[in-house]
Write a protein that holds these residues in place. Structure first.
Motif, PDB file in Angstrom:
ATOM      1  N   LYS A   1      34.075  33.997 -16.247  1.00 40.63           N
ATOM      2  CA  LYS A   1      32.726  34.549 -16.008  1.00 40.63           C
ATOM      3  C   LYS A   1      31.865  34.484 -17.281  1.00 40.63           C
ATOM      4  O   LYS A   1      31.181  35.449 -17.632  1.00 40.63           O
ATOM      5  N   ASP A   2      31.934  33.336 -17.989  1.00 42.10           N
ATOM      6  CA  ASP A   2      31.201  33.151 -19.253  1.00 42.10           C
ATOM      7  C   ASP A   2      31.599  34.184 -20.316  1.00 42.10           C
ATOM      8  O   ASP A   2      30.876  34.425 -21.276  1.00 42.10           O
ATOM      9  N   GLU A   3      32.740  34.814 -20.108  1.00 42.05           N
ATOM     10  CA  GLU A   3      33.279  35.807 -21.057  1.00 42.05           C
ATOM     11  C   GLU A   3      32.272  36.910 -21.389  1.00 42.05           C
ATOM     12  O   GLU A   3      32.233  37.442 -22.491  1.00 42.05           O
ATOM     13  N   LYS A   4      31.466  37.274 -20.377  1.00 41.71           N
ATOM     14  CA  LYS A   4      30.412  38.266 -20.650  1.00 41.71           C
ATOM     15  C   LYS A   4      30.959  39.657 -20.964  1.00 41.71           C
ATOM     16  O   LYS A   4      30.297  40.455 -21.614  1.00 41.71           O
ATOM     17  N   SER A   5      32.203  39.944 -20.545  1.00 39.29           N
ATOM     18  CA  SER A   5      32.770  41.253 -20.882  1.00 39.29           C
ATOM     19  C   SER A   5      33.659  41.171 -22.132  1.00 39.29           C
ATOM     20  O   SER A   5      34.337  42.134 -22.475  1.00 39.29           O
ATOM     21  N   SER A   6      33.643  39.994 -22.795  1.00 47.48           N
ATOM     22  CA  SER A   6      34.448  39.771 -24.013  1.00 47.48           C
ATOM     23  C   SER A   6      35.911  40.150 -23.801  1.00 47.48           C
ATOM     24  O   SER A   6      36.454  41.008 -24.502  1.00 47.48           O
ATOM     25  N   PRO A   7      36.601  39.525 -22.818  1.00 47.28           N
ATOM     26  CA  PRO A   7      37.968  39.945 -22.479  1.00 47.28           C
ATOM     27  C   PRO A   7      38.949  39.902 -23.653  1.00 47.28           C
ATOM     28  O   PRO A   7      39.719  40.842 -23.849  1.00 47.28           O
ATOM     29  N   GLN A   8      38.911  38.816 -24.433  1.00 52.49           N
ATOM     30  CA  GLN A   8      39.874  38.693 -25.544  1.00 52.49           C
ATOM     31  C   GLN A   8      39.638  39.791 -26.595  1.00 52.49           C
ATOM     32  O   GLN A   8      40.571  40.411 -27.096  1.00 52.49           O
ATOM     33  N   TYR A   9      38.374  40.043 -26.888  1.00 58.00           N
ATOM     34  CA  TYR A   9      38.019  41.051 -27.889  1.00 58.00           C
ATOM     35  C   TYR A   9      38.434  42.450 -27.420  1.00 58.00           C
ATOM     36  O   TYR A   9      38.975  43.246 -28.176  1.00 58.00           O
ATOM     37  N   GLN A  10      38.188  42.726 -26.136  1.00 55.99           N
ATOM     38  CA  GLN A  10      38.561  44.038 -25.587  1.00 55.99           C
ATOM     39  C   GLN A  10      40.082  44.229 -25.552  1.00 55.99           C
ATOM     40  O   GLN A  10      40.584  45.319 -25.825  1.00 55.99           O
TER      41      GLN A  10
ATOM     42  N   PHE B   1      37.509  43.398 -14.176  1.00 63.01           N
ATOM     43  CA  PHE B   1      37.757  43.384 -15.618  1.00 63.01           C
ATOM     44  C   PHE B   1      36.879  42.344 -16.322  1.00 63.01           C
ATOM     45  O   PHE B   1      36.351  42.602 -17.402  1.00 63.01           O
ATOM     46  N   LEU B   2      36.748  41.170 -15.702  1.00 62.17           N
ATOM     47  CA  LEU B   2      35.958  40.106 -16.338  1.00 62.17           C
ATOM     48  C   LEU B   2      34.468  40.411 -16.309  1.00 62.17           C
ATOM     49  O   LEU B   2      33.726  40.021 -17.210  1.00 62.17           O
ATOM     50  N   ASN B   3      34.039  41.123 -15.295  1.00 61.71           N
ATOM     51  CA  ASN B   3      32.616  41.455 -15.198  1.00 61.71           C
ATOM     52  C   ASN B   3      32.224  42.676 -16.026  1.00 61.71           C
ATOM     53  O   ASN B   3      31.129  42.715 -16.589  1.00 61.71           O
ATOM     54  N   PHE B   4      33.130  43.657 -16.107  1.00 60.41           N
ATOM     55  CA  PHE B   4      32.752  44.930 -16.741  1.00 60.41           C
ATOM     56  C   PHE B   4      33.627  45.345 -17.927  1.00 60.41           C
ATOM     57  O   PHE B   4      33.313  46.311 -18.608  1.00 60.41           O
ATOM     58  N   GLY B   5      34.717  44.608 -18.148  1.00 60.25           N
ATOM     59  CA  GLY B   5      35.568  44.908 -19.297  1.00 60.25           C
ATOM     60  C   GLY B   5      36.794  45.722 -18.941  1.00 60.25           C
ATOM     61  O   GLY B   5      36.789  46.500 -17.987  1.00 60.25           O
ATOM     62  N   PHE B   6      37.845  45.556 -19.705  1.00 63.13           N
ATOM     63  CA  PHE B   6      39.115  46.255 -19.464  1.00 63.13           C
ATOM     64  C   PHE B   6      38.992  47.764 -19.681  1.00 63.13           C
ATOM     65  O   PHE B   6      39.643  48.544 -19.023  1.00 63.13           O
ATOM     66  N   LYS B   7      38.154  48.146 -20.612  1.00 66.17           N
ATOM     67  CA  LYS B   7      38.042  49.560 -20.983  1.00 66.17           C
ATOM     68  C   LYS B   7      37.316  50.379 -19.915  1.00 66.17           C
ATOM     69  O   LYS B   7      37.762  51.452 -19.515  1.00 66.17           O
ATOM     70  N   SER B   8      36.174  49.858 -19.442  1.00 67.76           N
ATOM     71  CA  SER B   8      35.308  50.680 -18.582  1.00 67.76           C
ATOM     72  C   SER B   8      35.748  50.744 -17.121  1.00 67.76           C
ATOM     73  O   SER B   8      35.428  51.690 -16.410  1.00 67.76           O
ATOM     74  N   VAL B   9      36.509  49.759 -16.652  1.00 70.83           N
ATOM     75  CA  VAL B   9      36.934  49.745 -15.241  1.00 70.83           C
ATOM     76  C   VAL B   9      38.125  50.691 -15.049  1.00 70.83           C
ATOM     77  O   VAL B   9      39.115  50.615 -15.769  1.00 70.83           O
TER      78      VAL B   9
END
Length: 201
Positions: free
Chosen positions: A89-98, A13-21
């Protein structure tokens, strides 16, 4: 097994985002069947919720450990920032925004918990800074703590701060300096400038 799934899901989730995984992605990555995941989590939303709370608890524990060290309040703020960036992970998948976009209920629940933890930590930091004459005695601690929290959320808004213009590390560093320059005494500014200079070299 439950914790293994949470750890594996967190990474993806942190690497690729909540939506795409997908649940398939998580099962394949862990080398288990999707059925095994469903034994512990009824659906993806439940897994996202559990993963989010798992990450929150891990980060809160780490922040508490940093605060317990009673570092110089300026150094403490940067230490917490560094710890959070590494764990997210430097918030690269923008977890809070997603979360806000795709799982608003989970996001609101998380925000309430984050607020409680950050208020305690930030208010303590501000009070110690005032005692050490690093922060101005005239600041309204409650106001500054709430502004600090609200802007920390605002800089994660990808509509306001798109990735192509701002990295999360740059946003966090710039905001922390902005925050500190607004509340520091002359002594505090000297400490801050030394800290920034030593960390740039």
């Amino acid at each position: 097994m439950r914790e293994k799934i949470l750890i594996g899901a967190s990474e993806l989730f942190l690497n690729f985002g909540f939506k795409s995984v997908t649940m398939d992605d998580i099962a394949n990555n862990l080398g288990i069947s999707k059925k095994t995941i469903y034994l512990h989590f009824a659906n993806k939303t439940k897994l996202v919720e559990a993963t989010t709370m798992y990450l929150f608890e891990s980060i809160s524990e780490g922040i508490n450990q940093i605060c317990a060290l009673q570092k110089d309040p300026i150094e403490e703020i940067y230490s917490i920032k560094q710890f959070i960036m590494e764990h997210l992970k430097d918030e690269k998948s923008s977890p809070q925004y997603q979360l806000q976009k795709y799982y608003p209920k989970i996001c609101n629940s998380l925000k309430e918990k984050q607020f409680k933890v950050m208020q305690t930590c930030v208010i303590d930091n501000l009070k110690r800074g005032i005692q050490l004459q690093l922060f101005r005695e005239s600041i309204n601690v409650e106001f500054v703590a709430r502004i600090y929290f609200s802007i920390m959320l605002a800089i994660k808004d990808k509509d306001l701060f798109p990735d192509k213009l701002f990295s999360m590390n740059m946003l966090m560093s710039n905001y922390l300096e902005y925050h500190l320059r607004g509340i520091c005494t002359a002594k505090g500014l000297e400490t801050l400038n030394k800290f920034i200079t030593s960390n740039q070299s």
